[in-house]
Design an enzyme around this catalytic site. Structure first.
Site, short mmCIF file in Angstrom:
data_model
loop_
_atom_site.label_atom_id
_atom_site.label_comp_id
_atom_site.label_asym_id
_atom_site.label_seq_id
_atom_site.Cartn_x
_atom_site.Cartn_y
_atom_site.Cartn_z
N ASN A 45 34.12 -113.06 81.97
CA ASN A 45 34.64 -114.85 81.48
C ASN A 45 33.98 -115.23 80.86
O ASN A 45 33.23 -116.60 80.75
CB ASN A 45 34.82 -115.41 82.87
CG ASN A 45 34.73 -116.21 83.71
OD1 ASN A 45 33.43 -115.93 84.15
ND2 ASN A 45 34.66 -117.69 84.21
N HIS A 178 37.72 -116.23 96.26
CA HIS A 178 37.18 -117.70 96.48
C HIS A 178 38.86 -118.11 97.08
O HIS A 178 39.39 -119.10 96.46
CB HIS A 178 36.72 -118.30 95.68
CG HIS A 178 37.44 -117.91 93.65
ND1 HIS A 178 39.13 -117.94 93.71
CD2 HIS A 178 37.11 -118.09 92.69
CE1 HIS A 178 39.47 -117.60 92.40
NE2 HIS A 178 37.91 -117.39 92.19
N ASP A 251 31.15 -117.40 94.46
CA ASP A 251 31.96 -118.37 92.96
C ASP A 251 31.27 -119.65 91.36
O ASP A 251 31.59 -120.20 91.34
CB ASP A 251 32.88 -118.69 93.07
CG ASP A 251 33.79 -119.08 92.18
OD1 ASP A 251 33.62 -118.78 91.03
OD2 ASP A 251 35.14 -120.03 91.71
#
Ligand code: NCD
Ligand code: ZN
Length: 351
Positions: A45, A178, A251
């Protein structure tokens, strides 16, 4: 694995969900990962997102160039799924060992997800191809419909979307990334072996009161947002149960302090510098250190069909204080580590 009351030696761990960013942030945060982890699944991302084999090769080269000298860290790259993702491009990247997996963000679900998928029908042919070639789909499992309460988005995604995909693509390898809820943990526990989940250190130690009660704590804000205590307890039980479907994924998602402490703060917690020790504390509190190595070092590679690492890491029951802010060179800004300034009961003493 060897363990005693005060010391545990595990195979070198991997991080199956990591945000490294790019440029100066990449070179600032990467050493903290490379110090302890042999491999990591690198999230795509960026802006623009990593959607092609060529972009992933370029990003991988920038990561390798930013590594500290002598590091054997290996980035495993992912493809960012959009409405227009081409199954041939995905397959090509997978066969050429560029893409390990495809990452799916529902559009508008989280940081840099504006290029994500806006309608599930748009990706049916990609999912079918991935199922056929055995390529894992990594899901940010939150329904992004603004009508849905932010604390319910994971459970609603499972109910409305994931259950259908499991039926339509029964062999597709899926990692529900997550997870933050009892619903997520139960779903994964009862699903087939092709369904796994990563669990972050922070979701095992904080609940939503930690973010919101007695003052708002922007450095504990991430997505999916931490939920009620019953969910934290369910996650702790799931990861320490010995169920092979759960594996380590931090994460870790660094943002400069200026982007966290502001009117509309970014979601993301930078936790990677002490992630292993935080996890160790949880397994210790749950009296489950005998399942620790499987979670950190075996279940992930098994799911992805990779070998576990050789070499070991040793942790000891030894107090340490988590470091303060990490400066971003030339930016007049810093990154605040998760639980900065607090004490942890375990320390890495050899790796
Ligand atoms: C991530 C980021 O900042 O890239 N943020 C987060 O809160 N976890 C994106 C994501 O994984 O949702
Ligand atoms: Zn993430």
């Amino acid at each position: 694995m060897t363990s005693s009351l005060n010391k545990i030696t595990i195979l070198r761990p991997d991080d199956w969900h990591l945000h490294l960013r790019d440029g100066i942030t990449l070179s600032t945060v990467l050493p903290y990962t490379a110090e302890h982890f042999r491999r990591a699944i690198v999230m795509p991302n960026l802006t623009p997102p990593v959607t092609t084999t060529e972009q992933a090769i370029g990003y991988r080269e920038r990561i390798l160039a930013a590594l500290p000298k002598g590091s054997d860290f290996e980035p495993l790259m992912t493809c960012y799924m959009t409405d227009d993702t081409d199954p041939d491009e995905v397959e090509k990247g997978f066969r050429e060992d560029v893409f390990t997996a495809v990452k799916l963000y529902p559009a508008q679900a989280t940081t840099n997800s504006e290029f994500g998928v806006s309608a599930w029908d748009n990706i049916r042919n990609v999912l079918a191809r991935m199922e056929k070639i055995g390529m894992p789909l990594l899901i940010h499992g939150e329904e992004a419909d603004p009508e849905i309460d932010i604390f319910d988005r994971e459970a609603v995604f499972i109910d409305r979307v994931l259950k259908n995909w499991i039926r339509d693509y029964p062999e597709l390898k899926i990692v529900l990334e997550h997870i933050t809820t009892k619903d997520g943990a139960d779903f994964v526990r009862h699903a087939g072996k092709n369904i796994g989940a990563t669990v972050t250190p922070h979701h095992l130690v904080i609940n939503r009161n930690d973010i919101l009660a007695g003052g708002i704590r922007p450095h504990l804000y991430c997505l999916p947002i931490a939920k009620r205590e019953i969910h934290r307890i369910a996650l702790r039980e799931a990861v320490t149960s010995g169920d092979r479907s759960f594996f380590l994924g931090t994460d870790s998602a660094p943002h400069p302090i200026s982007a966290k402490e502001t009117d509309c703060g970014c979601a993301g917690i930078f936790n990677v510098a002490n992630a292993i020790e935080v996890y160790a504390g949880v397994f210790d509190e749950m009296d489950a250190l005998d399942h620790f190595e499987a979670f950190t070092s075996r279940n992930g590679p098994d799911f992805y069909g990779l070998e576990s690492n050789s070499g070991t890491m040793t942790l000891e029951r030894k107090t340490q204080r988590i470091m303060g802010d990490i400066e971003i060179p030339g930016e007049n800004d810093s990154i605040r580590p998760f639980l900065s300034g607090e004490e942890l009961g375990w320390s890495i003493t050899k790796d």
